[in-house]
Design an enzyme around this catalytic site. Structure first.
Site, mmCIF file in Angstrom:
data_model
loop_
_atom_site.group_PDB
_atom_site.id
_atom_site.type_symbol
_atom_site.label_atom_id
_atom_site.label_comp_id
_atom_site.label_asym_id
_atom_site.label_seq_id
_atom_site.Cartn_x
_atom_site.Cartn_y
_atom_site.Cartn_z
ATOM 1 C CG ASN A 9 -1.665 1.255 1.455
ATOM 2 O OD1 ASN A 9 -1.762 2.081 0.545
ATOM 3 N ND2 ASN A 9 -2.219 1.430 2.643
ATOM 4 C CD1 TRP A 10 3.822 1.171 -2.738
ATOM 5 C CD2 TRP A 10 3.719 2.220 -4.716
ATOM 6 N NE1 TRP A 10 4.638 0.488 -3.610
ATOM 7 C CE2 TRP A 10 4.598 1.117 -4.829
ATOM 8 C CE3 TRP A 10 3.496 3.029 -5.830
ATOM 9 C CZ2 TRP A 10 5.255 0.816 -6.027
ATOM 10 C CZ3 TRP A 10 4.144 2.719 -7.024
ATOM 11 C CH2 TRP A 10 5.023 1.634 -7.113
ATOM 12 C CE LYS A 11 0.007 3.404 4.735
ATOM 13 N NZ LYS A 11 0.109 3.536 6.169
ATOM 14 C CG HIS A 94 -5.729 2.357 5.282
ATOM 15 N ND1 HIS A 94 -5.247 3.322 6.133
ATOM 16 C CD2 HIS A 94 -4.755 1.423 5.159
ATOM 17 C CE1 HIS A 94 -4.010 2.971 6.500
ATOM 18 N NE2 HIS A 94 -3.699 1.830 5.923
ATOM 19 C CD GLU A 96 -2.669 5.860 6.633
ATOM 20 O OE1 GLU A 96 -2.680 5.865 5.392
ATOM 21 O OE2 GLU A 96 -1.744 5.326 7.303
ATOM 22 N N GLY A 172 2.738 2.432 10.594
ATOM 23 C CA GLY A 172 3.716 3.494 10.355
ATOM 24 C C GLY A 172 4.476 3.910 11.601
ATOM 25 C CB SER A 211 5.360 -1.633 11.832
ATOM 26 O OG SER A 211 5.014 -0.274 12.055
#
Ligand code: PGA
Length: 249
Positions: A9-11, A94, A96, A172, A211
């Site tokens: 998941n590159w965000k 997600h 976020e 993260g 992570s």
């Protein structure tokens, strides 16, 4: 036997040029792939990355979608637009998006049903905050997220559903859940799915995210109820991603 899935998941990272460089590097490394491998770049990279990865066996995913077919939804992307670009999987819910963009379980449920209707494979993210874990509420929380997000789900398409358990405190932060802790919740998720869907639940893949690094992937994926990983930070470097997809058990 469920096939494993390693999903990057590159965000909101990687310009198109950077995405193309990543693909060139990854293809040069040509890592052994133990199961399915997926990259979920920003929308703007999908076309170029799809071209680079064609024929490699590495699949394309999106990080979000809107729950309507078309219309006056400025800034949104439809399932048909994703299908057109060769997308197979879509991350929804997600943390976020839940926290920064206030996405509710109800909206995530609508997206999930729309993805099923359009034959795109949802990767549904669930997971608790640090406060919820410290209050011992992580099991209740994932249970309520599951039941709200899977309301009215099409049971015939459950084999294409992926659940990603991502404790928010581990995303993260460099602070991963231990493989045993992750397995405990993933096992609970599987039991909840079995209660609702019986044997069909055995086909649903459950990923751990938070992570995950090349150094931790082997222990995580060795667990009975963990079928792969959703990886943010460590999916941004081709060398690390190559190590993740070549995990050893
Ligand atoms: P992380 O992100 O691997 O950087 O913790 C995981 C995710 O948010 O999907």
């Amino acid at each position: 036997m469920r096939q494993t899935l390693i999903a990057g998941n590159w965000k909101m990272n990687m310009t198109t040029a950077e995405a193309e460089n990543f693909a060139d590097e990854l293809l040069k490394l040509n890592p052994k792939k133990n199961g399915e491998v997926l990259i979920c770049p920003p929308f703007t990279d999908l076309y170029a990355l799809g071209k680079k990865l064609a024929g490699s066996g590495i699949k394309l995913g999106a990080q979000n979608v809107f729950a309507e077919d078309s219309g006056a939804y400025t800034g949104e992307i439809s399932p048909a637009m994703l299908l057109d670009l060769g997308v197979e999987y879509v991350i929804i819910g997600h943390s976020e998006r839940r926290q920064i963009f206030n996405e509710s379980n109800e909206l995530i449920n609508k997206k999930l049903l729309k993805l099923q209707e359009k034959n795109l494979k949802p990767i549904l993210c669930i997971g608790e905050t640090l406060e919820e874990r410290e209050a011992g509420r992580e099991y209740d929380l994932v249970k309520s997220q599951l039941s709200a997000c899977l309301k009215d789900v099409n049971a015939n398409k459950l084999k294409d559903l992926v659940i990603a358990y991502e404790p928010i405190w581990a995303i993260g932060t460099g602070r991963s859940a231990s493989a045993n802790d992750a397995e405990a919740i993933c096992k609970f998720i599987r039991q909840e799915l079995e209660k609702n869907f019986g044997d069909l639940a055995k086909e649903i893949r459950i990923l751990y995210g938070g992570s995950v690094k090349p150094a931790t992937i082997n222990d995580i994926i060795a667990k009975e109820n963990i079928d792969g990983a959703l990886v943010g930070g460590a999916s941004l470097k081709a060398a690390d991603f190559a190590k993740l997809v070549a995990y050893e058990v």
